[in-house]
Design a protein around this motif. Structure first.
Motif, mmCIF file in Angstrom:
data_model
loop_
_atom_site.group_PDB
_atom_site.id
_atom_site.type_symbol
_atom_site.label_atom_id
_atom_site.label_comp_id
_atom_site.label_asym_id
_atom_site.label_seq_id
_atom_site.Cartn_x
_atom_site.Cartn_y
_atom_site.Cartn_z
ATOM 1 N N ASN A 113 0.812 -1.234 0.000
ATOM 2 C CA ASN A 113 0.000 0.000 0.000
ATOM 3 C C ASN A 113 0.840 1.276 0.000
ATOM 4 O O ASN A 113 0.623 2.184 0.799
ATOM 5 C CB ASN A 113 -0.940 0.033 1.217
ATOM 6 N N VAL A 114 1.818 1.300 -0.856
ATOM 7 C CA VAL A 114 2.680 2.494 -0.951
ATOM 8 C C VAL A 114 2.407 3.150 -2.301
ATOM 9 O O VAL A 114 2.383 2.474 -3.323
ATOM 10 C CB VAL A 114 4.170 2.085 -0.867
ATOM 11 N N ARG A 115 2.188 4.477 -2.294
ATOM 12 C CA ARG A 115 2.007 5.109 -3.607
ATOM 13 C C ARG A 115 3.231 5.946 -3.955
ATOM 14 O O ARG A 115 3.904 6.487 -3.078
ATOM 15 C CB ARG A 115 0.717 5.931 -3.654
ATOM 16 N N MET A 116 3.485 6.016 -5.256
ATOM 17 C CA MET A 116 4.623 6.803 -5.725
ATOM 18 C C MET A 116 4.198 8.250 -5.843
ATOM 19 O O MET A 116 3.143 8.547 -6.398
ATOM 20 C CB MET A 116 5.074 6.290 -7.089
ATOM 21 N N ILE A 117 5.039 9.159 -5.294
ATOM 22 C CA ILE A 117 4.711 10.577 -5.409
ATOM 23 C C ILE A 117 5.824 11.301 -6.162
ATOM 24 O O ILE A 117 6.955 10.841 -6.212
ATOM 25 C CB ILE A 117 4.475 11.244 -4.023
#
Length: 939
Positions: A113-117
């Motif tokens: 559950n990690v999003r790329m920013i």
């Protein structure tokens, strides 16, 4: 859109060890981004395998993982920190991006559950994939080169036939132009095509028409998620198309760009950024312009912080990485403040009223037989930046910063006078073409010929020609007859006192005294303020020039100056910048006002908010001395900036300026091989049999008593420069002749070389009375390979107690005998359980940051407090974290020099290093490198 408050914990991916094409500019970006996010109350976890940098220090992030940049390391971190919700991969160059994309494809980000920013994968794909990028530009009506992508040898040959020669080959997804090149003739094509296909990880290359000789420009742009954009600065390449931008001299702002063409370029950049995807962050857009009809062609776009971002940040004072990190977490440009003025918006485009010149720094001498021609594949290992009131002043200051024994652009009697060599150099660019343009004018080669061969814009050539004319004018005077206005003109055009002295036939000190005392011509310090002085700047970041107003106000606080390490090069890299930053922070803790002098735009030490005052100036005597006269510090720290700072100790001592820490006499004694060996003798410390010589006759006489093999090494050099192992009289004579040609009048030491010995080194802190050894490292390769090129293990893995005890005893003896105050590094050779001392360096060494990281102790901080006399060694409670072993792994950039053998010897060749932790000696990694320890040993 205001800040996204759901973001609580960000993972930043670093750029790994320093290699040619990806150096410490990403370390600077990553450090700035981490500080920027922490200001917002966000937890920052960082992964990077480079121990030499400030980025991997506890001062930068909440959690630092010194692990290899690979997927399994990411999984380990995400398992240990399940609260990480975002990853920022745009601050670590190509290495970080490639890893993030790999992890994305493997489903790692989804699983945890990690999003790329701060990044848009589609945008990256489009920018990196030559075919997609070209299709996009055609759709947007942006000019492109005629060309096609090939994924096979056969396809490549068909495309080449269609386009015709000359052409260009550009592999997809490579860094620093690796594998790319120009192909003039059909017979060279097959090798170049095969090389390009192999270099590309996707085995595809773009083959396109050659626009060799066109002008090249870059725009550094920031954009937010609303679509607001600011152009931070325009950068013009002094070298036309054909030389990689990392190997080009560049100038900011663009000097020869007509306003109409600039406006069109801005519009195209905005169109390209909008077309590539909706992302927030930094972006570098490169264009080429036809010198004949001003046609603009889009070359490439990097939707991330790039090499040029560091330069643009230092050039304008606008902290690009810091703002890009804020944009990544949701802020818009109009919601952020400009950190330099403190009150204008970040949505305010910088305006600069000075000129910036960046010159790359190469190290071809370290790679014997290397192809020194510059082309599409980057070969520079570092860079310097000069700031001046005009182009000529900035250019001369950049030349003074390079540390290649030049005092500026010419006027030092070192010009090349061979017409044939000059003409060849003008047509085939290499590291010294800039100096040869000057030499060509001086020799009387016509302006037209110089322009036809170099294709460099006439405006730049005229600027250099003007300097040659000024030389001729100055040559007509003596110190007594030179008029004040002519002296002022020379100083405003960046001439060093040494250059003027050379032309007037007198001493540098005489010129200095005459212009300052008699003529009143002194350097004035001006602020780098991002807004051409329209608003007041709050940050004390200065450059010198010759004008009326002095903007650097001197406080009445006690001050300390830290001398930086200048440009990165093989043998002196980012590890010295690490020590400089810690030196500044420690002096601040002791209540000093800290002043930093350095000229390297890639580093954290030249960030405007590290020291209390930053002078972005050459680490060159005249500049330093005028700052000292202006600021009147308590003293100067020379121990932290490598050989660059150390070389200035003699001058400082001569002029009665206090050197903080170890005295100049001790520093000099350690460098003077003969004197140092006498000190060892007095203290009963064994050393290999040696003698000093100044000529080949003396060498051939001395070798009879010492016996072969011999280690030949000059005094006062860095990174093992000029060191060689010789095994007979013929080799000895050849090498001594070479050294004396390079470094005339130098003392040369001949040591009996201990074949098959084990090498070890110790770093320690000493206050003149007490010594604390911070670490002993054992090299895996045998003696004869430079310590910077050796794998080294902390603590030692098979030195017995007897040997370790000898190392400890000798380290203490030498540190006290040299009256060391601060850091010292000592190198040893161990043979038949007897320890011999090879050399001692009473300064911060290359290994200090490594030991700080491995043992989790701020040793540089402690050492600086000792140097300042604030503390004794016994005041600190040392608690090193010792578990398993840490291995220092040298990293090389031989792929940039395909015709050079990877052979290692006493002269250093590695460009960076990584750290690798193991629990025990049965680890597969250790066993593999141990088994290969003799593989690359040469002489």
């Amino acid at each position: 859109m205001p800040k996204d408050n759901s973001i609580k914990h960000v993972l930043i991916i670093g750029s790994g060890p320093i290699v040619i094409g990806q150096a410490c500019e990403f370390d600077y970006a990553g450090s700035q981004a981490a500080r920027s996010l922490r200001e917002e109350g966000i937890t920052v976890t960082l992964i990077n395998s480079n121990p030499a940098t400030i980025m991997t220090d506890p001062v930068t992030a909440d959690n630092v993982y010194l692990l290899p940049l690979e997927k399994k390391s990411l999984i380990k971190i995400l398992e240990e920190h399940p609260d990480i919700d975002c990853v920022l991969p745009t601050m670590g160059g190509q290495t970080a991006l490639n890893l993030a994309i790999e992890a994305d494809k493997a489903g790692i980000w989804d699983k945890y559950n990690v999003r790329m920013i701060g990044v848009d994968i589609d945008a990256i794909e489009t920018a990196e994939n030559r075919e997609k990028f070209k299709a996009l530009l055609e759709k947007l009506n942006v000019g492109v080169c005629i060309g096609k992508t090939a994924t096979s040898f056969l396809q490549g040959k068909e495309i080449a036939q269609e386009i015709g020669f000359p052409l260009v080959i550009r592999p997809s997804y490579t860094l620093g132009g690796t594998g790319g090149g120009f192909v003039e003739k059909e017979e060279e094509f097959e090798n170049a095509l095969m090389g390009g296909l192999k270099a590309s990880p996707t085995h595809e290359v773009l083959i396109e028409q050659s626009i060799l000789g066109w002008k090249e420009y870059e725009l550094e742009v920031l954009r937010d998620s609303k679509g607001n954009m600011v152009v931070i600065c325009s950068i013009e390449n002094f070298d036309p198309m054909g030389v990689h931008t990392g190997d080009s001299i560049t100038v900011a702002p663009a000097m020869t760009l007509p306003d109409t063409v600039y406006q069109e370029m801005r519009n195209l950049a905005i169109k390209m950024m909008n077309g590539i995807g909706n992302f927030a962050g930094g972006c570098n857009v490169q264009f080429s312009v036809s010198p004949d009809n001003q046609t603009i062609i889009g070359i490439e776009i990097n939707p991330r912080v790039s090499r040029s971002s560091a330069l643009a940040s230092k050039a304008t004072g606008y902290p690009i990485a810091k703002v890009a990190a804020k944009l990544a977490i949701g802020y818009n440009l109009d919601e952020l403040k400009n950190s330099i003025t403190g009150n204008t918006s970040a949505f305010f485009e910088p305006a600069i009223d000075y000129v910036i010149v960046k010159i790359p720094r190469w190290n071809f001498d370290k790679f014997k037989g290397s192809d020194r021609r510059l082309g599409l594949s980057m070969k520079a290992v570092g860079e310097v930046m000069g700031i001046g009131g005009n182009f000529q002043e900035a250019l001369q200051k950049a030349c003074q910063s390079l540390e290649i024994k030049r005092n500026g652009l010419g006027a030092d009697g070192k010009e090349l006078k061979n017409q044939e060599q000059i003409l060849y150099s003008l047509e085939h660019p290499s590291w010294n073409r800039l100096f040869h343009i000057y030499d060509a004018f001086k020799l009387g080669i016509s302006f037209r010929t110089i322009h036809d061969l170099t294709k460099i814009d006439k405006w730049f050539l005229k600027q250099i020609e003007e300097l040659v004319h000024l030389d001729i004018t100055l040559d007509k005077y003596t110190l007594d007859t030179i008029p004040k206005d002519l002296m002022m003109v020379a100083k405003q055009k960046g001439y060093a006192d040494r250059q003027i002295a050379h032309l007037l036939g007198c001493l540098e000190s005489e010129v200095f005294n005459k212009r300052r005392e008699e003529m009143g011509i002194k350097r004035m310090y001006k602020l780098v303020d991002t807004c051409a002085a329209e608003f007041e700047a709050q940050t004390p970041y200065y450059y010198s020039s010759f004008g009326e107003e002095n903007e650097s106000k001197v406080s009445d606080r006690k001050k300390v100056i830290v001398l930086g390490s200048g440009p990165n090069r093989v043998g002196q890299g980012i590890e010295f910048d690490y020590s400089c930053v810690h030196g500044v922070l420690a002096a601040k803790e002791c209540g000093y006002e800290t002043i930093m002098i350095n000229c390297n735009p890639e580093t954290v030490s030249t960030d405007f908010d590290i020291a209390d005052k930053l002078y972005f100036e050459p680490v060159f005597w005249e500049h330093i001395y005028e700052i000292i006269l202006h600021e009147k510090p308590e003293g100067v720290i020379v121990q932290l900036g490598g050989q660059t700072a150390l070389k200035l100790a003699e001058k400082l001592d001569k002029y009665g300026i206090k050197i903080l820490g170890t005295s100049y006499e001790a520093l000099d004694l350690a460098e003077d091989r003969g004197e140092f060996s006498s000190l060892l003798k007095e203290n009963d410390v064994p050393y290999p049999e040696f003698g000093t010589i100044h000529s080949t006759d003396e060498a051939l006489e001395l070798c009879k008593t010492i016996g072969f093999p011999l280690l030949v090494r000059p005094s006062y050099v860095l990174g093992g420069q000029g060191m060689k192992i010789v095994i007979n009289e013929k080799e000895l004579e050849q090498h001594v002749v070479e050294v004396l040609k390079d470094i005339p009048d130098n003392e040369i030491l001949l040591d009996h070389f201990l074949e098959g010995a084990i090498e070890a080194e110790a770093d320690a802190i000493c206050d003149g009375e007490n010594v604390y050894i911070i670490g002993i490292m054992q090299h895996i390769e045998p003696a004869g390979i430079h310590s910077g090129d050796s794998y080294a293990v902390l603590p030692p893995y098979n030195l017995g107690d007897l040997v370790v005890r000898q190392i400890e005893t000798f380290t203490e003896k030498i540190a006290l005998a040299l009256e060391t105050k601060g850091l010292i590094n000592i190198q040893f050779a161990v043979k038949d359980d007897k320890v011999y001392v090879i050399e001692a360096n009473p300064r911060a060494s290359r290994t200090v940051p490594f030991i700080c990281k491995a043992y989790r102790e701020p040793y540089v901080n402690y050492a600086v407090k000792v140097m300042l006399g604030e503390n004794k060694v016994t005041d600190f409670e040392f608690k090193p974290f010792k578990k398993g072993y840490a291995i220092k792994e040298p990293v090389f950039s031989f792929h940039k020099f395909p015709n050079v053998n990877k052979e290692l010897g006493p002269e250093m060749k590695s460009t960076g290093e990584a750290i690798y932790f193991i629990d025990d000696l049965m680890d597969d990694y250790f066993l593999k490198i141990y088994s290969e320890r003799n593989l690359y040993l040469s002489r």
